[in-house]
Scaffold this motif. Structure first.
Motif, PDB file in Angstrom:
ATOM      1  N   GLY A  17      38.656  33.545  57.733  1.00 39.16           N
ATOM      2  CA  GLY A  17      39.335  32.271  57.578  1.00 39.16           C
ATOM      3  C   GLY A  17      40.399  32.421  56.514  1.00 39.16           C
ATOM      4  O   GLY A  17      40.119  32.889  55.405  1.00 39.16           O
ATOM      5  N   THR A  18      41.628  32.046  56.841  1.00 42.60           N
ATOM      6  CA  THR A  18      42.748  32.309  55.933  1.00 42.60           C
ATOM      7  C   THR A  18      43.807  31.218  56.042  1.00 42.60           C
ATOM      8  O   THR A  18      43.961  30.601  57.112  1.00 42.60           O
ATOM      9  CB  THR A  18      43.366  33.687  56.249  1.00 42.60           C
ATOM     10  OG1 THR A  18      44.380  34.009  55.302  1.00 42.60           O
ATOM     11  CG2 THR A  18      43.946  33.718  57.656  1.00 42.60           C
ATOM     12  N   PRO A  19      44.551  30.937  54.978  1.00 39.10           N
ATOM     13  CA  PRO A  19      45.568  29.884  55.042  1.00 39.10           C
ATOM     14  C   PRO A  19      46.827  30.306  55.793  1.00 39.10           C
ATOM     15  O   PRO A  19      47.628  29.452  56.162  1.00 39.10           O
ATOM     16  CB  PRO A  19      45.876  29.609  53.567  1.00 39.10           C
ATOM     17  CG  PRO A  19      45.534  30.874  52.865  1.00 39.10           C
ATOM     18  CD  PRO A  19      44.377  31.449  53.607  1.00 39.10           C
ATOM     19  N   ASP A  20      47.030  31.599  56.012  1.00 35.70           N
ATOM     20  CA  ASP A  20      48.238  32.087  56.673  1.00 35.70           C
ATOM     21  C   ASP A  20      47.842  33.210  57.624  1.00 35.70           C
ATOM     22  O   ASP A  20      47.709  34.375  57.219  1.00 35.70           O
ATOM     23  CB  ASP A  20      49.245  32.589  55.635  1.00 35.70           C
ATOM     24  CG  ASP A  20      50.609  32.916  56.239  1.00 35.70           C
ATOM     25  OD1 ASP A  20      50.665  33.270  57.434  1.00 35.70           O
ATOM     26  OD2 ASP A  20      51.620  32.852  55.498  1.00 35.70           O
ATOM     27  N   VAL A  21      47.609  32.868  58.880  1.00 35.83           N
ATOM     28  CA  VAL A  21      47.135  33.847  59.859  1.00 35.83           C
ATOM     29  C   VAL A  21      48.147  34.963  60.056  1.00 35.83           C
ATOM     30  O   VAL A  21      47.771  36.147  60.125  1.00 35.83           O
ATOM     31  CB  VAL A  21      46.811  33.151  61.196  1.00 35.83           C
ATOM     32  CG1 VAL A  21      46.529  34.184  62.284  1.00 35.83           C
ATOM     33  CG2 VAL A  21      45.618  32.220  61.035  1.00 35.83           C
ATOM     34  N   ASP A  22      49.425  34.634  60.134  1.00 33.53           N
ATOM     35  CA  ASP A  22      50.442  35.667  60.355  1.00 33.53           C
ATOM     36  C   ASP A  22      50.466  36.676  59.213  1.00 33.53           C
ATOM     37  O   ASP A  22      50.580  37.890  59.440  1.00 33.53           O
ATOM     38  CB  ASP A  22      51.826  35.036  60.518  1.00 33.53           C
ATOM     39  CG  ASP A  22      51.980  34.269  61.823  1.00 33.53           C
ATOM     40  OD1 ASP A  22      51.172  34.515  62.749  1.00 33.53           O
ATOM     41  OD2 ASP A  22      52.882  33.416  61.914  1.00 33.53           O
ATOM     42  N   GLY A  60      41.373  33.304  61.923  1.00 28.07           N
ATOM     43  CA  GLY A  60      41.807  31.962  62.249  1.00 28.07           C
ATOM     44  C   GLY A  60      42.114  31.180  60.995  1.00 28.07           C
ATOM     45  O   GLY A  60      41.781  31.600  59.879  1.00 28.07           O
ATOM     46  N   PRO A  61      42.755  30.037  61.139  1.00 24.90           N
ATOM     47  CA  PRO A  61      43.069  29.203  59.971  1.00 24.90           C
ATOM     48  C   PRO A  61      41.813  28.580  59.390  1.00 24.90           C
ATOM     49  O   PRO A  61      40.813  28.386  60.085  1.00 24.90           O
ATOM     50  CB  PRO A  61      44.006  28.128  60.546  1.00 24.90           C
ATOM     51  CG  PRO A  61      43.659  28.062  61.999  1.00 24.90           C
ATOM     52  CD  PRO A  61      43.249  29.439  62.401  1.00 24.90           C
ATOM     53  N   LEU A  62      41.863  28.280  58.104  1.00 31.70           N
ATOM     54  CA  LEU A  62      40.748  27.585  57.458  1.00 31.70           C
ATOM     55  C   LEU A  62      40.590  26.206  58.087  1.00 31.70           C
ATOM     56  O   LEU A  62      41.561  25.470  58.259  1.00 31.70           O
ATOM     57  CB  LEU A  62      41.003  27.461  55.958  1.00 31.70           C
ATOM     58  CG  LEU A  62      41.002  28.769  55.166  1.00 31.70           C
ATOM     59  CD1 LEU A  62      41.529  28.539  53.753  1.00 31.70           C
ATOM     60  CD2 LEU A  62      39.601  29.365  55.122  1.00 31.70           C
ATOM     61  N   THR A  63      39.351  25.850  58.408  1.00 32.07           N
ATOM     62  CA  THR A  63      39.110  24.572  59.084  1.00 32.07           C
ATOM     63  C   THR A  63      38.241  23.621  58.273  1.00 32.07           C
ATOM     64  O   THR A  63      38.216  22.423  58.565  1.00 32.07           O
ATOM     65  CB  THR A  63      38.438  24.806  60.449  1.00 32.07           C
ATOM     66  OG1 THR A  63      37.223  25.544  60.257  1.00 32.07           O
ATOM     67  CG2 THR A  63      39.366  25.591  61.380  1.00 32.07           C
ATOM     68  N   GLU A  64      37.508  24.135  57.286  1.00 29.40           N
ATOM     69  CA  GLU A  64      36.645  23.276  56.483  1.00 29.40           C
ATOM     70  C   GLU A  64      37.376  22.835  55.215  1.00 29.40           C
ATOM     71  O   GLU A  64      38.027  23.641  54.558  1.00 29.40           O
ATOM     72  CB  GLU A  64      35.365  24.017  56.103  1.00 29.40           C
ATOM     73  CG  GLU A  64      34.502  24.386  57.287  1.00 29.40           C
ATOM     74  CD  GLU A  64      33.259  25.116  56.861  1.00 29.40           C
ATOM     75  OE1 GLU A  64      32.497  24.573  56.027  1.00 29.40           O
ATOM     76  OE2 GLU A  64      33.029  26.237  57.351  1.00 29.40           O
ATOM     77  N   GLU A  65      37.271  21.561  54.888  1.00 26.59           N
ATOM     78  CA  GLU A  65      37.941  21.028  53.703  1.00 26.59           C
ATOM     79  C   GLU A  65      37.435  21.736  52.447  1.00 26.59           C
ATOM     80  O   GLU A  65      36.227  21.883  52.237  1.00 26.59           O
ATOM     81  CB  GLU A  65      37.675  19.523  53.587  1.00 26.59           C
ATOM     82  CG  GLU A  65      38.435  18.854  52.444  1.00 26.59           C
ATOM     83  CD  GLU A  65      38.241  17.358  52.423  1.00 26.59           C
ATOM     84  OE1 GLU A  65      38.680  16.728  51.435  1.00 26.59           O
ATOM     85  OE2 GLU A  65      37.654  16.821  53.380  1.00 26.59           O
ATOM     86  N   THR A 249      40.305  42.196  47.179  1.00 25.84           N
ATOM     87  CA  THR A 249      40.565  40.945  47.896  1.00 25.84           C
ATOM     88  C   THR A 249      41.895  41.094  48.599  1.00 25.84           C
ATOM     89  O   THR A 249      42.819  41.739  48.089  1.00 25.84           O
ATOM     90  CB  THR A 249      40.622  39.727  46.959  1.00 25.84           C
ATOM     91  OG1 THR A 249      41.659  39.914  45.994  1.00 25.84           O
ATOM     92  CG2 THR A 249      39.301  39.522  46.244  1.00 25.84           C
ATOM     93  N   ASP A 250      41.998  40.523  49.802  1.00 22.16           N
ATOM     94  CA  ASP A 250      43.273  40.582  50.509  1.00 22.16           C
ATOM     95  C   ASP A 250      44.280  39.656  49.819  1.00 22.16           C
ATOM     96  O   ASP A 250      43.932  38.960  48.856  1.00 22.16           O
ATOM     97  CB  ASP A 250      43.078  40.280  51.994  1.00 22.16           C
ATOM     98  CG  ASP A 250      42.735  38.829  52.313  1.00 22.16           C
ATOM     99  OD1 ASP A 250      42.943  37.948  51.463  1.00 22.16           O
ATOM    100  OD2 ASP A 250      42.263  38.574  53.443  1.00 22.16           O
ATOM    101  N   PRO A 251      45.533  39.642  50.250  1.00 16.08           N
ATOM    102  CA  PRO A 251      46.538  38.842  49.531  1.00 16.08           C
ATOM    103  C   PRO A 251      46.216  37.353  49.422  1.00 16.08           C
ATOM    104  O   PRO A 251      46.687  36.675  48.505  1.00 16.08           O
ATOM    105  CB  PRO A 251      47.807  39.073  50.359  1.00 16.08           C
ATOM    106  CG  PRO A 251      47.622  40.431  50.939  1.00 16.08           C
ATOM    107  CD  PRO A 251      46.159  40.496  51.278  1.00 16.08           C
ATOM    108  N   ALA A 252      45.379  36.834  50.329  1.00 15.06           N
ATOM    109  CA  ALA A 252      45.004  35.415  50.258  1.00 15.06           C
ATOM    110  C   ALA A 252      43.767  35.185  49.398  1.00 15.06           C
ATOM    111  O   ALA A 252      43.446  34.043  49.074  1.00 15.06           O
ATOM    112  CB  ALA A 252      44.764  34.868  51.664  1.00 15.06           C
ATOM    113  N   GLY A 253      43.054  36.272  49.056  1.00 18.48           N
ATOM    114  CA  GLY A 253      41.887  36.141  48.201  1.00 18.48           C
ATOM    115  C   GLY A 253      40.549  36.409  48.848  1.00 18.48           C
ATOM    116  O   GLY A 253      39.502  36.236  48.218  1.00 18.48           O
TER     117      GLY A 253
END
Length: 266
Positions: A17-22, A60-65, A249-253
């Motif tokens: 789960g990530t904020p930027d799939v691309d 996929g994009p993050l879906t949980e708040e 950690t990947d660039p998104a954490g």
């Protein structure tokens, strides 16, 4: 040892789960040579990471708040509804109740009593990952936990896991996880559970499951990850009888580990 001959309790899916799939696709393609295949226009941006045409994970994009970028380990179940009841009875929390994913299968997601997130996959048309235990694929799952006794009791109750405790010096040990139903005489170890050290607890570390990806050269893959924006958690280190490993950690954490196993990854 991981295998695609899935039995209940064994890892059978993995997604990010990530904020930027691309951006995530670009990073993992550069580090592991993965490509992505969309799950379709109705999938909400979900796609499959593939290596040599075989699925090795998903994104996929993050879906949980409030969710943070993370890899989620899924474990095989023949009945997601029954597993959900077992999780609740053992003191876990249900984050995502059982739901069908088209005809692919049925999933549910939970948090164990120590705070670690995980999920289950009940296969339909999609049995699970198509390739494991090869270079640049999943080869191990590992739980760092704030309470190893509570974690082991929970997963033993939910999945009937057994644990082999290996001394690590002092009063610390590493517990190898096995599920019932593995082949006779086979190495059934599929992951590990380890107590977070006092200094990690004092620094605010929380319980987390981490995937390990097998590589042919830990140092080279570690360097490639850093070159493409990863952050160091554990630099490459050799563990006698295990191999050479590192964690980033990947660039998104989202954290994950690398291992040049001894002797599996040649």
């Amino acid at each position: 040892m991981l295998t695609t001959r899935y039995v209940p309790g064994t890892p059978n899916w993995l997604d990010l789960g990530t904020p930027d799939v691309d951006a995530a696709v670009a990073f993992y393609s550069a580090v592991f040579g993965w490509r992505v295949q969309s799950a379709g226009p109705e999938s909400g941006g979900y796609g499959f990471f593939q290596l040599d045409g075989k699925t090795v994970g998903a994104v996929g994009p993050l879906t949980e708040e409030g969710a943070s970028p993370a890899w989620t380990a899924y474990f095989h179940t023949g009945d997601a509804d029954a597993t959900t009841k077992a999780v609740e009875q053992a003191g876990g929390a249900v984050r995502v109740p059982p739901m069908d994913v088209f005809t692919a299968g049925r999933l549910a997601a939970y948090t164990d009593p120590t705070g670690a997130d995980f999920a289950v996959w009940q296969p339909g048309d999609v049995p699970g990952l198509e390739l494991v235990m090869e270079p640049n694929t999943l080869c191990w799952t590992e739980l760092y936990t704030t309470d190893v006794a509570a974690a082991k009791g929970f997963y033993r109750s939910v999945f009937s896991w057994s644990f082999q405790d290996l001394p690590m010096g002092g009063d610390r040990f590493y517990s190898i996880v096995s599920s019932p139903g593995g082949g006779e005489g086979e190495d059934t170890g599929q992951g590990g559970v380890m107590q977070l050290a006092e200094e990690n607890l004092a620094a605010g570390s929380a319980s987390e499951w981490h995937p390990y990806f097998g590589v042919t050269d830990c140092d080279a893959t570690f360097a490639a990850a850093l070159d493409h924006g990863a952050t160091v958690l554990i630099p490459p280190v050799s563990a006698p009888g295990i191999g050479r490993l590192a964690m980033v950690t990947d660039p998104a954490g989202a954290p994950f580990a690398l291992i040049k196993g001894d002797p599996e990854m040649t």
